[in-house]
Design a protein around this motif. Sequence first.
Motif, PDB file in Angstrom:
ATOM      1  N   GLY B  34       0.791  -1.225   0.000  1.00 22.03           N
ATOM      2  CA  GLY B  34       0.000   0.000   0.000  1.00 22.03           C
ATOM      3  C   GLY B  34       0.821   1.273   0.000  1.00 22.03           C
ATOM      4  O   GLY B  34       0.265   2.369  -0.030  1.00 22.03           O
ATOM      5  N   GLU B  35       2.145   1.115  -0.014  1.00 17.47           N
ATOM      6  CA  GLU B  35       3.008   2.293   0.039  1.00 17.47           C
ATOM      7  C   GLU B  35       3.543   2.631  -1.359  1.00 17.47           C
ATOM      8  O   GLU B  35       3.863   1.754  -2.142  1.00 17.47           O
ATOM      9  N   LEU B 160       3.733  -6.045  -6.109  1.00 17.27           N
ATOM     10  CA  LEU B 160       4.764  -5.001  -6.084  1.00 17.27           C
ATOM     11  C   LEU B 160       4.948  -4.485  -7.505  1.00 17.27           C
ATOM     12  O   LEU B 160       5.153  -5.258  -8.443  1.00 17.27           O
ATOM     13  N   LEU B 161       4.862  -3.171  -7.645  1.00 18.45           N
ATOM     14  CA  LEU B 161       5.105  -2.560  -8.954  1.00 18.45           C
ATOM     15  C   LEU B 161       6.451  -1.856  -8.913  1.00 18.45           C
ATOM     16  O   LEU B 161       6.695  -1.050  -8.009  1.00 18.45           O
ATOM     17  N   ILE B 162       7.302  -2.157  -9.868  1.00 23.16           N
ATOM     18  CA  ILE B 162       8.578  -1.440  -9.974  1.00 23.16           C
ATOM     19  C   ILE B 162       8.519  -0.630 -11.264  1.00 23.16           C
ATOM     20  O   ILE B 162       8.444  -1.200 -12.362  1.00 23.16           O
ATOM     21  N   ILE B 182      -2.178   4.568 -10.029  1.00 25.49           N
ATOM     22  CA  ILE B 182      -1.203   4.178  -8.999  1.00 25.49           C
ATOM     23  C   ILE B 182      -1.813   4.359  -7.611  1.00 25.49           C
ATOM     24  O   ILE B 182      -1.651   3.498  -6.732  1.00 25.49           O
ATOM     25  N   ARG B 183      -2.527   5.453  -7.425  1.00 29.65           N
ATOM     26  CA  ARG B 183      -3.153   5.671  -6.118  1.00 29.65           C
ATOM     27  C   ARG B 183      -4.198   4.595  -5.831  1.00 29.65           C
ATOM     28  O   ARG B 183      -4.295   4.094  -4.717  1.00 29.65           O
ATOM     29  N   GLU B 184      -4.958   4.249  -6.854  1.00 23.21           N
ATOM     30  CA  GLU B 184      -5.971   3.182  -6.690  1.00 23.21           C
ATOM     31  C   GLU B 184      -5.302   1.869  -6.286  1.00 23.21           C
ATOM     32  O   GLU B 184      -5.749   1.180  -5.374  1.00 23.21           O
ATOM     33  N   GLY B 189      -3.620  -2.038  -1.718  1.00 25.47           N
ATOM     34  CA  GLY B 189      -2.577  -2.816  -1.052  1.00 25.47           C
ATOM     35  C   GLY B 189      -1.344  -3.106  -1.874  1.00 25.47           C
ATOM     36  O   GLY B 189      -0.423  -3.780  -1.406  1.00 25.47           O
ATOM     37  N   VAL B 190      -1.291  -2.618  -3.111  1.00 26.42           N
ATOM     38  CA  VAL B 190      -0.102  -2.862  -3.945  1.00 26.42           C
ATOM     39  C   VAL B 190       1.029  -1.940  -3.491  1.00 26.42           C
ATOM     40  O   VAL B 190       0.806  -0.753  -3.228  1.00 26.42           O
TER      41      VAL B 190
END
Lengths: 240, 316
Positions: B34-35, B160-162, B182-184, B189-190
């Motif tokens: 979520g961060e 996890l998105l990089i 990205i905020r969504e 929780g991503v």
Amino acid sequence: MRFDPPDAYWKKDVVLFFGKRFALLIKMLYPVALIVPVAASDIPAQYAAAVVGIVAIMAGTFGAGESLTADLNDGILMRFSLTPLSPRRIVFELLAVNAVLDFIQLLPALLLVYVLHPAPLVWVLAATFAVFVTLVTANCIGIFIANFTSSPADVLLYATAILAPLIYLSGFFRNQDPTGLRALLRDFVPFAYMNDALQAVFGLAARSAPFEVFLYPGIIATLLTVGVCLTAPRLLSPRL
Amino acid sequence: MQTGAPALEAKNITRLYKSSGRGVSGVSFDVRPGEVFGLMGPNGSGKSTLLRVLSTAIEPDGGAFQVCGADGIREKRKARARMGLMVDRPTHYGDLTGWANAYLFARSYGVEEGKAESVLAELFDYFGLAEYRDDRVKTYSYGMGKKLALIEAMAHGPDLLILDEPSLGLDYTSQLAYQRKIRELAASGVAVLLASNQVDEVEAMCDRVAFLHRGKLTALGTPEEFVSSLEGTRRIVATLRNPVEYGDLEGVPGVERVVPEGRNLVVQCEERAGMVADVVAGIVRAGGDITDLAVRRPSLEDVYVKLTGEALKDEV
């Protein structure tokens, strides 16, 4: 089975192969243009067989090596290797699909050779199998070379350096009656068995029996395939 | 929403290139579910090397990292399955359609056929590519290629998105759409690791930011913490008609740093009465013809300048 959109790496290559009609036409025609006039001529049978063999070797080696280095340079293959798919599986698919597509390219020319030179079925089957195994071997060489260079031009250079002694050992033009060490080494080159089978198709007495044409190059190509797949993690890692 | 164990945990990551001796050294941080975690640093700071390591493209010389509990060195394929990746220069199969490219990637991440179709349709629509889905990618613009890369990174629902410079080359509307997405995703929780030198973007989107400089992590904190650490300073941006020799300006009392940015002269200085007038006078004395002037609160870029003594944009 659905190919487009592709859901596997090999299907992507199939879609790309059949996707460009003009390129496909050229790919399908050039083996016919090279092989059929030779097969229809009255040049000595061993040289006619050699021409067919050389076309198969070149198509396999340059095809895989060049397209692979292009994809590596582009970065797309490295990006693809960061999916959860096993790198060895990616390389295996790449090898297998390239060999099959090369075979599809050569098949019309081969069939025309069989029409022009009717031969016992066992030799027709042996020659067809040997050509396919040659394509697998040649693609293995192309992929192996791509481990060491990112330049398609270098692939041509390195491939020539590797293929020249193998072609010599196989007895396409010289070394047709090898003895001693050259005869021993010849037995380890899959191209030699293809040459034997093609010579039989063209009416010459073959050095190998049909079962040898099926068995030995098959074993050698399998070992080469395993070896090339083991290089996958290196092949698909960034060149830094 | 930030909960649970880290989605990405990097410990003492070191990777130095033998040829140059550069790379990253001893970098540790974590990104929680979520961060949105920002990674900033000038060219050559080691960002790309760090992302190569964390995306499992190359192995570190030392250190370790985990992606959602999977060891990034020994369990690469498990780690890869949990992450969505967008490299800074996305590449695609140019002779395949955009849809075919995205579908191939989605299926390679194990997304079922039906789900891949529905998720991709939604994402193509969201990013405004639906109309172009059946066009060959070689006809796409750079920005369209970036959007396709974003779709490929998101389609399999990674934890996890990089993302490496994701908004570079996107038009304004697409940037807003990407930021909203990205905020969504973060709200669901991503965890997002965002490497960017777009200061506004990082400041607006990131919960925490790490600064890399010469291969080392020099600071880590929230954007608010960093900016408030510069309380009492101001940023004066003077747009000039002509370039000037600004060396003397650094001698004006209260001026901490002067950085040229194209036609702008950025002056970082104390916040005090008469400061702006002194700076303007200094620029005029140097021969500057001011066409526009803005006094702004400090940004992350000022923080970076303070931390490293270098301006991000100076090196771009």
